[in-house]
Design a protein around this motif. Structure first.
Motif, short mmCIF file in Angstrom:
data_model
loop_
_atom_site.label_atom_id
_atom_site.label_comp_id
_atom_site.label_asym_id
_atom_site.label_seq_id
_atom_site.Cartn_x
_atom_site.Cartn_y
_atom_site.Cartn_z
N ILE A 198 0.66 -1.22 -0.03
CA ILE A 198 0.02 0.07 0.01
C ILE A 198 0.90 1.23 0.02
O ILE A 198 1.78 1.37 0.91
N ASP A 199 0.64 2.38 -0.92
CA ASP A 199 1.21 3.49 -1.17
C ASP A 199 2.67 3.30 -0.75
O ASP A 199 3.40 2.14 -1.40
N ASP A 200 3.50 3.88 0.14
CA ASP A 200 4.76 3.89 0.47
C ASP A 200 5.23 2.95 1.61
O ASP A 200 6.47 2.87 1.92
N GLU A 201 4.37 2.03 1.96
CA GLU A 201 4.57 1.17 3.10
C GLU A 201 5.81 0.34 2.37
O GLU A 201 5.82 -0.41 1.13
N GLU A 202 6.65 -0.14 3.25
CA GLU A 202 7.79 -1.03 2.90
C GLU A 202 7.39 -2.59 2.91
O GLU A 202 7.91 -3.32 2.31
N HIS A 203 6.30 -3.01 3.65
CA HIS A 203 5.87 -4.38 3.50
C HIS A 203 4.62 -4.90 2.78
O HIS A 203 4.15 -3.92 2.63
N PHE A 204 4.58 -5.85 2.47
CA PHE A 204 3.26 -6.55 1.61
C PHE A 204 2.26 -6.79 2.69
O PHE A 204 2.62 -7.70 3.60
N HIS A 205 0.92 -6.92 2.53
CA HIS A 205 0.05 -7.51 3.38
C HIS A 205 -0.58 -8.49 2.78
O HIS A 205 -0.68 -8.73 1.38
N HIS A 226 -8.22 -7.78 -1.74
CA HIS A 226 -8.93 -7.72 -0.54
C HIS A 226 -7.62 -7.95 0.51
O HIS A 226 -7.20 -9.11 0.48
N ILE A 227 -7.48 -7.07 1.21
CA ILE A 227 -6.44 -7.30 2.31
C ILE A 227 -7.06 -8.25 3.44
O ILE A 227 -8.05 -7.76 4.13
N LEU A 228 -6.00 -9.38 3.64
CA LEU A 228 -6.58 -10.29 4.90
C LEU A 228 -6.31 -9.92 6.15
O LEU A 228 -7.27 -10.54 7.18
N ASP A 229 -5.27 -9.09 6.57
CA ASP A 229 -5.05 -8.88 7.82
C ASP A 229 -5.70 -7.44 8.54
O ASP A 229 -4.95 -6.56 9.27
N GLY A 230 -6.73 -7.13 7.81
CA GLY A 230 -7.32 -6.17 8.39
C GLY A 230 -7.61 -4.67 7.07
O GLY A 230 -6.73 -4.82 6.28
N GLU A 231 -8.64 -4.10 7.33
CA GLU A 231 -8.78 -2.90 6.09
C GLU A 231 -8.02 -1.89 6.49
O GLU A 231 -7.74 -1.42 7.51
N VAL A 232 -7.37 -1.57 5.30
CA VAL A 232 -6.35 -0.32 5.16
C VAL A 232 -6.77 0.54 4.16
O VAL A 232 -7.50 0.39 3.25
N LEU A 233 -6.26 1.77 4.44
CA LEU A 233 -6.57 2.95 3.70
C LEU A 233 -5.51 3.03 2.72
O LEU A 233 -4.31 3.38 2.93
N CYS A 234 -5.70 3.08 1.26
CA CYS A 234 -4.90 2.99 0.47
C CYS A 234 -5.23 4.30 -0.26
O CYS A 234 -6.26 4.70 -0.87
N LYS A 235 -4.29 5.61 -0.42
CA LYS A 235 -4.66 6.87 -0.98
C LYS A 235 -4.36 7.05 -2.50
O LYS A 235 -5.01 7.57 -3.19
N SER A 239 0.87 -1.92 -5.11
CA SER A 239 1.45 -3.08 -5.95
C SER A 239 0.78 -4.55 -5.74
O SER A 239 0.45 -4.66 -4.41
N ILE A 240 0.45 -5.26 -6.52
CA ILE A 240 0.04 -6.67 -6.17
C ILE A 240 0.98 -7.51 -6.68
O ILE A 240 1.42 -7.63 -7.89
N SER A 241 1.47 -8.37 -5.73
CA SER A 241 2.56 -9.52 -6.07
C SER A 241 1.72 -10.80 -5.97
O SER A 241 1.26 -11.15 -5.03
N PHE A 242 1.91 -11.59 -7.38
CA PHE A 242 1.16 -12.90 -7.31
C PHE A 242 1.97 -13.94 -6.83
O PHE A 242 3.27 -14.24 -7.13
N VAL A 243 1.23 -14.87 -5.97
CA VAL A 243 1.84 -15.83 -5.58
C VAL A 243 1.24 -17.25 -5.97
O VAL A 243 2.20 -18.27 -6.40
N SER A 244 0.07 -17.36 -6.31
CA SER A 244 -0.55 -18.73 -6.75
C SER A 244 -2.04 -18.30 -7.49
O SER A 244 -2.68 -17.31 -6.92
N PHE A 245 -2.52 -19.09 -8.10
CA PHE A 245 -3.74 -19.12 -9.05
C PHE A 245 -4.73 -20.01 -8.11
O PHE A 245 -4.48 -20.98 -7.61
#
Length: 278
Positions: A198-205, A226-235, A239-245
């Motif tokens: 999300i935005d400039d965050e260093e970690h991925f959710h 859809h973020i799994l560890d809680g709703e976050v505000l994206c301004k 970036s979406i990094s694909f793991v598996s189908f």
């Protein structure tokens, strides 16, 4: 870059494990020379800079494709006055009508500097299959995320600006971040286990993402996560990094059926991602 003594030349879309083999032949005073062909959609524009610590010089193919072999070498020497080493792949071609190969590159470069070096990197394979950008694109388009990521040496990632969604997700389904990433190749339509930044965050959710046409609702194309560890505000961007189908895109007869499928998707993604160190 003017002080670089070695360069690696190529298109380098994807910055995959084959490209990394080329870069491993460079020294500390090196530059990567990217020839932009107009086909880069795995790592468009300057996205390549996320996968190498070397400075990158971008050249438009249309500006150099007319050069003779001698003119191409002169062009490189003008850009890199201290140039001593050129690294290319076994299938590298250059000059007008791509008529020159690495053999010609060696001849022409060493003709001017007998102490110069042209290092040609052999074909890189994984499980007996040669690694190429076009094969990565093909894997993504059939949903073979694990295969594409293995060739890349990293998770395939798309980036884009945040856009408005349908407005029904948060109310009737689940909250999502919607992005527009037209410069990137979209994987096969469907649902994926993903990691979202999300935005400039260093970690991925940890996340579950959908790519495709919303066939159950308005039919429009969407990229939503859809973020799994809680709703976050994206301004601004994500970036979406694909793991598996997970599954194909499909039309449901009711919102209740869609909601149930999403619930299963979330459970699948949560189970897989809990084993990853985020």
């Amino acid at each position: 870059m003017k002080n670089s003594t070695s360069i690696a030349i190529g298109g380098f879309d994807g910055m995959h494990i084959g490209h990394q083999k080329l870069f491993s032949a460079l020294d500390k005073s090196s530059t990567i020379v990217v020839i932009e062909t107009g086909y880069a959609n795995l790592t468009p524009k300057k996205e390549r800079e996320n996968f190498s610590h070397f400075p990158i010089l971008y050249l438009e193919l249309d500006n150099i494709r007319h050069l003779s072999g001698e003119e191409f070498i002169s062009f490189l020497r003008n850009k890199f006055p201290k140039l001593k080493k050129i690294v290319v792949g076994y299938d590298f071609h250059f000059g007008k009508d791509r008529r020159y190969s690495f053999c010609d590159l060696k001849t022409l470069f060493l003709k001017e500097d007998e102490d110069g070096v042209v290092e040609v990197i052999d074909e890189v394979t994984l499980h007996g299959d040669s690694v190429h950008s076009h094969k990565i694109r093909a894997k993504l388009q059939i949903g073979d995320i694990e295969g594409a990521n293995a060739f890349l040496g990293h998770n395939y990632t798309i980036k884009g600006k945040v856009v408005s969604g349908q407005g029904i997700g948060k109310k009737e389904l689940v909250a999502t971040i919607n992005i527009e990433a037209k410069e990137f190749l979209m994987p096969k339509e469907g649902v994926y286990v993903t990691l979202t930044r999300i935005d400039d965050e260093e970690h991925f959710h940890p996340s579950v993402s959908f790519v495709g046409h919303r066939v159950t609702t308005d039919g429009s194309f969407a990229v939503e996560s859809h973020i799994l560890d809680g709703e976050v505000l994206c301004k601004e961007r994500a970036s979406i990094s694909f793991v598996s189908f997970i599954r194909e895109n499909q039309k449901f007869d009711s919102m209740a059926e869609l909601k149930y499928a999403i619930k299963k998707d979330i459970a699948t993604a949560s189970k897989e991602l809990k084993f990853l160190q985020l």
